[in-house]
Scaffold this motif. Structure first.
Motif, PDB file in Angstrom:
ATOM      1  N   UNK A  59       3.304  -1.030   4.180  1.00  0.00           N
ATOM      2  CA  UNK A  59       2.765   0.293   3.849  1.00  0.00           C
ATOM      3  C   UNK A  59       3.923   1.258   3.656  1.00  0.00           C
ATOM      4  N   UNK A  60       3.873   1.991   2.570  1.00  0.00           N
ATOM      5  CA  UNK A  60       4.908   2.964   2.233  1.00  0.00           C
ATOM      6  C   UNK A  60       4.230   4.310   2.048  1.00  0.00           C
ATOM      7  N   UNK A  61       4.632   5.301   2.848  1.00  0.00           N
ATOM      8  CA  UNK A  61       4.040   6.633   2.736  1.00  0.00           C
ATOM      9  C   UNK A  61       5.041   7.595   2.122  1.00  0.00           C
ATOM     10  N   UNK A  62       4.636   8.232   1.033  1.00  0.00           N
ATOM     11  CA  UNK A  62       5.500   9.203   0.368  1.00  0.00           C
ATOM     12  C   UNK A  62       5.597  10.468   1.212  1.00  0.00           C
ATOM     13  N   UNK A  63       6.815  10.968   1.360  1.00  0.00           N
ATOM     14  CA  UNK A  63       7.059  12.161   2.154  1.00  0.00           C
ATOM     15  C   UNK A  63       7.181  13.391   1.247  1.00  0.00           C
ATOM     16  N   UNK A 112       0.847  -1.189   0.000  1.00  0.00           N
ATOM     17  CA  UNK A 112       0.000   0.000   0.000  1.00  0.00           C
ATOM     18  C   UNK A 112       0.883   1.240   0.000  1.00  0.00           C
ATOM     19  N   UNK A 113       0.728   2.088  -1.020  1.00  0.00           N
ATOM     20  CA  UNK A 113       1.492   3.329  -1.135  1.00  0.00           C
ATOM     21  C   UNK A 113       0.558   4.496  -0.871  1.00  0.00           C
ATOM     22  N   UNK A 114       0.905   5.303   0.120  1.00  0.00           N
ATOM     23  CA  UNK A 114       0.062   6.416   0.549  1.00  0.00           C
ATOM     24  C   UNK A 114       0.732   7.750   0.249  1.00  0.00           C
ATOM     25  N   UNK A 115      -0.079   8.770   0.087  1.00  0.00           N
ATOM     26  CA  UNK A 115       0.444  10.116  -0.136  1.00  0.00           C
ATOM     27  C   UNK A 115      -0.687  11.110  -0.229  1.00  0.00           C
ATOM     28  N   UNK A 116      -0.342  12.387  -0.179  1.00  0.00           N
ATOM     29  CA  UNK A 116      -1.330  13.453  -0.301  1.00  0.00           C
ATOM     30  C   UNK A 116      -1.635  13.728  -1.768  1.00  0.00           C
ATOM     31  N   UNK A 117      -2.749  14.417  -2.078  1.00  0.00           N
ATOM     32  CA  UNK A 117      -3.011  14.802  -3.472  1.00  0.00           C
ATOM     33  C   UNK A 117      -1.849  15.621  -4.008  1.00  0.00           C
ATOM     34  N   UNK A 144      -2.339   2.260  -4.533  1.00  0.00           N
ATOM     35  CA  UNK A 144      -2.091   3.633  -4.084  1.00  0.00           C
ATOM     36  C   UNK A 144      -3.373   4.243  -3.527  1.00  0.00           C
ATOM     37  N   UNK A 145      -3.195   5.140  -2.586  1.00  0.00           N
ATOM     38  CA  UNK A 145      -4.356   5.800  -1.980  1.00  0.00           C
ATOM     39  C   UNK A 145      -3.904   7.056  -1.266  1.00  0.00           C
TER      40      UNK A 145
END
Length: 997
Positions: free
Chosen positions: A463-467, A331-336, A446-447
């Motif tokens: 889970x990987x969150x883009x910074x 799961x790859x997370x990030x802001x718009x 992605x979400x």
């Protein structure tokens, strides 16, 4: 599900069945272990090493001609052999110095348990079989070195523990014992780890997997600077085998790789000489946080505990060659605007064709109600125009690992309004089914971070969150931008954009798409960023929005009346922002935007604006601005869209701007008693503006730009409006505006709170007596309104209102008042200690005391229990022990012009630590204990209070903080001492206090 990769199973997969050690392990796994005739495994360590090396030397041959399933199983088996072989290599290397090994009394079964992770108590056949035949040695998916290091350390520690319990141990002197244990505990694990890395290095040319695992052992290349385009991923994952896929696979590859040369993002740029960076050049590898999670992933506090990394290539490659990849999605997370979709595009293009079969699925373009296989097949058809069936498509490339990239899980939730909390569980079920059919597939999803919090995570999901970009990444991106547009800049005598220009606005520069927006603004304004010398966000946002509106409107060729048309565009954008704000959401559906614009009479525009007639009002308002993210989902033949601003401060600025302008319009050239507040009421009667602190900050700055007279006029008009804020309204012009269902009381509460907030911001301060008028009890009215706001505002609105306004309790002569001021200390203010004289309306100088308040605490607890408020319950819980000790004691004492309760003085004496403050605290407490009525008789406090008070004084005496004169006051009172005779516990306490002082 994947079978555990034990050493015995690994050798079985690699075809070793004749060796005597393998045969022995087979007997063990089958439960046929003999009491005698086994193998002394430590004595046979050289043989074990030779077996492992022979297997590993022929690994390439053993992999040749296998399909993807068999090949991957044998790769994992080889890894297990590497783990064991490396350990025995280490044992063999120090064997001569061990001396005591092999040792008498340690049979083959015991030694096998040792090296397979058993303990001294796990020597029965059941646990033995478990360790050898069914337990994973070490999974090859490791993001750091600790699993291998810990594994070898545990094996060495187990051997060391057994050595100390053998008879031969007693024949060694202390020096020999210490040397032996040190050798086993330190040198063996270090040598084993080094040998493990050497084995990985030797096999890196045989398979992609070993090459990737080697990078996790600190053997990766050291790459300088910030990387772009996932540089190195293709080289790292390229297999030694050559393979050519079928036409359908080649068509996908061509489509994905062609995207590398296309602009990284749409921009609406109409200048042919200005180039948008390509996907290959403009994608800067993200920093990220990585973890495994089985719960909520949206908490910012929780994420801050995870370390930040910058080796994205390594982690993506590591996941794709790991067993975990085929049992659970990444799961790859990030802001718009953070680059989630762009990452999947680059990943699809960079995965080497000979080893991987990527399929990128834009969930917005496929039927949201279809099952996953249908969605994948639809995505292939959209990309290549070819109709395929998934099983045949995968089987046509038996050497390639399918990798499905599901981009935009959040869009399913936003655009459809359907709660797909089981989506990730459905992905896992799909992976299980495919694995059962011999088609193991890796999946990446992605979400948006906030939306993913609504989903249930299966098991321990990676889970990987883009910074956000840091300064180096911003500078790297700008180097690309300046380089590809260097010729144009030179011709037009424009300067390249220096990084310090954009870093002044970190909330924009840290997101890739917003960074592009800043660059486009600089181009459109001919180096306008450099002229933005002010750091005032009002100036920044005002000019940004003006410029993008001007550019879009100019595309029609009509430049007449540009200022008015820009203002109309900004007004419509503000209504878009309100559509989200009043729905208490970060996004709104296209249909909702259209409804709002129609209800607020902003649905049409002059034909000169050049808008397409077929477009809905919602799409007209937002469709042309790329700083508004368009989320789309398909359900059958119906397309649902939602919109959100790429950064929340965009909407917050637009809301504040629109309110400020409406306040000026409403109070300009009109009678202060007949202001037209219809639009303002429609927008401000659903949510308190203070629910977003940025809105309050922008309002404070915007109103501060008005003249002192204008602000006073606005404040007076708002106070007048507030007089009827809770009354029924009769105007109907905007009655159709209902962004969400809200009852009449809730709307009145929001409208009233917003009027008070705005009046305070405009006037700089606001008094309750002015707000409610001279004819009413201002404090009682304030309590009534505050109770309404607390009950009816959203939790964010109520909390924000309290944090946005500082309240000061004051006296105006002999009349109480409350003064409101905008909070100036970061919206955080500890409440001052209540002045009970003010609370009970006892003017300064009066000697009166409050009336009878017996049972007040019980009443307060019943009210708290009745209302079931969280804060009330917590306070009641915290103070319950005090109430139990104090009972009905609620007397009041006027001490040094300060009014205090018996309970307060008892707590101060109990909790005082400062020696300087102790004297006054104990003096006050003794005053309570010796209080007399009008006839001079001792007023007895509650028994529990008396016991606790004496205990507090005793603590003070033991700490030498209790002044002797206070003890003297107590012992001098015969009435007080007689009162202690009613309880046998009391007099000993007083006597002990005497002794200590």
């Amino acid at each position: 599900m994947r079978r555990s990769m034990s050493y015995a199973y690994a050798l079985e997969l690699l075809g070793e069945k004749e060796n005597r050690i393998v045969a022995f392990l087979g007997k063990v796994a089958g439960g046929a272990l003999l009491a005698t005739g086994g193998i002394d495994l430590l004595e046979a360590r050289t043989e074990v090493v030779e077996l492992g090396n022979r297997v590993l030397r022929s690994l390439g041959e053993r992999l040749r001609g296998t399909n993807r399933v068999t090949r991957r199983e044998r790769i994992y088996a080889a890894h297990a052999v590497v783990v064991v072989t490396a350990f025995f290599e280490a044992l063999d290397a120090v064997g001569d110095r061990l001396g005591i090994v092999p040792v008498p009394g340690l049979n083959a079964q015991q030694q096998m348990v040792l090296v397979m992770g058993g303990t001294t108590t796990e020597l029965n056949q059941e646990s033995f079989v478990k360790h050898l035949a069914r337990t994973d040695l070490v999974t090859p998916y490791v993001i750091d070195e600790s699993p291998i290091v810990d594994f070898y350390a545990a094996l060495a520690e187990s051997i060391a523990a057994h050595l100390t319990g053998l008879a031969a141990w007693d024949h060694l002197d202390e020096t020999e014992q210490e040397r032996l244990i040190t050798l086993v505990r330190t040198e063996v694990p270090e040598l084993a780890t080094a040998e493990y890395e050497a084995q990985l290095r030797s096999l890196a040319g045989v398979s992609t997997e070993f090459r990737v695992w080697l990078t996790f052992r600190g053997q990766r290349e050291v790459l300088d600077g910030v990387l772009s385009g996932l540089a190195g991923l293709e080289d790292l994952l390229t297999s030694v085998r050559d393979a050519v896929g079928p036409d359908s696979h080649n068509a996908l590859t061509r489509a994905y790789r062609a995207a590398l040369e296309k602009p990284i993002a749409p921009s609406g740029q109409d200048d042919d000489d200005i180039r948008i960076p390509s996907l290959a050049d403009g994608y800067i590898d993200h920093r990220f946080r990585f973890t495994y999670c089985s719960g909520v992933v949206g908490s910012e506090e929780w994420w801050r505990e995870q370390p930040v990394s910058d080796d994205l290539v390594r982690v993506l490659a590591g996941h794709l060659v790991s067993p975990k990849a085929f049992s659970c999605p990444l799961l790859i997370l990030g802001q718009p605007g953070s680059g989630k979709s762009v990452l999947t595009k680059v990943l699809a293009a960079r995965l080497p064709q000979e080893g991987f079969l990527p399929v990128r699925v834009e969930l917005r373009q496929v039927d949201a109600d279809a099952d996953l296989q249908d969605q994948i097949e639809a995505a292939i058809r959209l990309t290549t125009s070819e109709t395929v069936k998934w099983p045949r498509f995968v089987d046509a490339a038996p050497d390639a690992v399918p990798v499905v990239l599901l981009d935009g899980f959040d869009e399913l939730l936003q655009a459809t309004g359907v709660t797909r909390t089981d989506f990730l569980h459905n992905v896992v079920r799909f992976q299980e089914r495919e694995a059962d059919q011999g088609r193991p597939v890796a999946v990446v999803v992605t979400s948006r971070t906030a939306v993913a919090d609504r989903a249930s995570l299966p098991g321990t999901t990676p889970v990987l969150r883009l910074e956000p970009f840091d300064e180096d990444q911003v500078a790297a991106w700008l180097r690309v931008w300046n380089a590809i547009n260097g010729d144009t800049f030179a011709v037009r005598t424009w300067r390249p954009i220096p990084s310090d220009c954009v870093l002044r606005y970190p909330e924009l520069a840290e997101q890739p798409l917003l960074l592009l927006m800043l660059a486009l603004y600089d181009v459109a304004t001919e180096n306008g960023l450099a002229s933005l010398t002010s750091l005032d966000p009002i100036d920044v946002y005002e000019r940004l929005f003006h410029e993008f509106c001007r550019r879009e409107l100019s595309k029609s060729g009509d430049t007449s009346d540009m200022s008015a048309r820009i203002e109309l565009e900004l007004e419509r954008l503000a209504i878009v922002a309100f559509a989200m704000f009043n729905r208490r959401s970060q996004w709104a559906a296209e249909a909702e935007l259209t409804e709002d614009l129609l209800a607020l009479k902003l649905d049409s525009a002059p034909s000169s604006r050049g808008l397409r007639a077929p477009l809905s009002a919602g799409e007209q308002a937002v469709g042309k601005f790329f700083f508004i993210h368009n989320t789309m989902a398909t359900q059958g033949t119906r397309i649902s869209r939602t919109y959100e601003f790429l950064h929340s401060t965009f909407s917050e600025f637009l809301i504040a701007r629109h309110v400020a302008k409406e306040l000026v319009r409403m109070t300009s050239g009109a009678s202060r008693r007949t202001v037209d507040d219809a639009m303002l009421h429609a927008l401000l009667s659903f949510e308190c503006l203070a629910s977003r602190d940025a809105v309050v900050s922008f309002l404070w700055m915007l109103l501060g730009r008005e003249s002192t007279n204008q602000r006073a006029v606005i404040a007076e008009a708002l106070v007048i409006l507030h007089a009827d804020a809770l009354m029924e309204r009769t105007e109907t012009i905007y009655a159709a505006y209902t962004p969400r269902r809200a009852d009449v009381v809730e709307r009145h509460a929001a409208w009233s709170a917003n009027l008070v907030l705005l009046a305070t911001l405009a006037g700089g301060e606001l008094r309750a007596t002015r707000l409610f008028g001279d004819g009413k009890d201002a404090i009682e009215e304030w309590r009534r309104h505050a109770a309404l706001w607390r009950a009816m505002l959203s939790s964010g609105g109520w909390d924000g209102l309290v944090d946005s306004l500082d309240t000061f309790r004051e006296w105006s002569g002999r009349r109480r008042d409350i003064t409101l001021k905008p909070a100036t200390r970061g919206f955080v203010l500890d409440a001052p200690d209540p002045d009970l004289r003010w609370t009970f309306d006892i003017p300064p100088g009066d000697a009166a005391l409050p009336g009878d308040m017996h049972s007040a605490r019980y009443s307060a607890e019943r009210k708290a229990h009745f209302t079931a408020g969280v804060i009330d319950d917590v306070l009641s819980h915290d103070l319950r022990p005090l109430r139990d000790r104090v009972g009905d004691s609620s007397g009041y004492f006027s001490l040094d012009s300060e009014l205090k309760t018996e309970s307060r003085m008892l707590l101060e004496a109990l909790l005082v630590l400062d020696r300087r403050a102790a004297g006054k605290a104990y003096e006050n407490l003794v005053t309570v204990l010796l209080a007399t009525d009008m006839r001079g008789r001792l007023v007895m406090v509650e028994p529990y209070y008396l016991v606790t008070a004496l205990a507090a004084l005793l603590v003070g005496a033991e700490l030498q903080n209790l002044p002797s004169e206070q003890v003297g006051r107590l012992t001098a009172s015969a009435d007080f001492e007689r009162s202690l005779l009613s309880d046998h516990r009391l007099l000993p306490l007083l006597n002990r206090i005497r002794e200590l002082t």
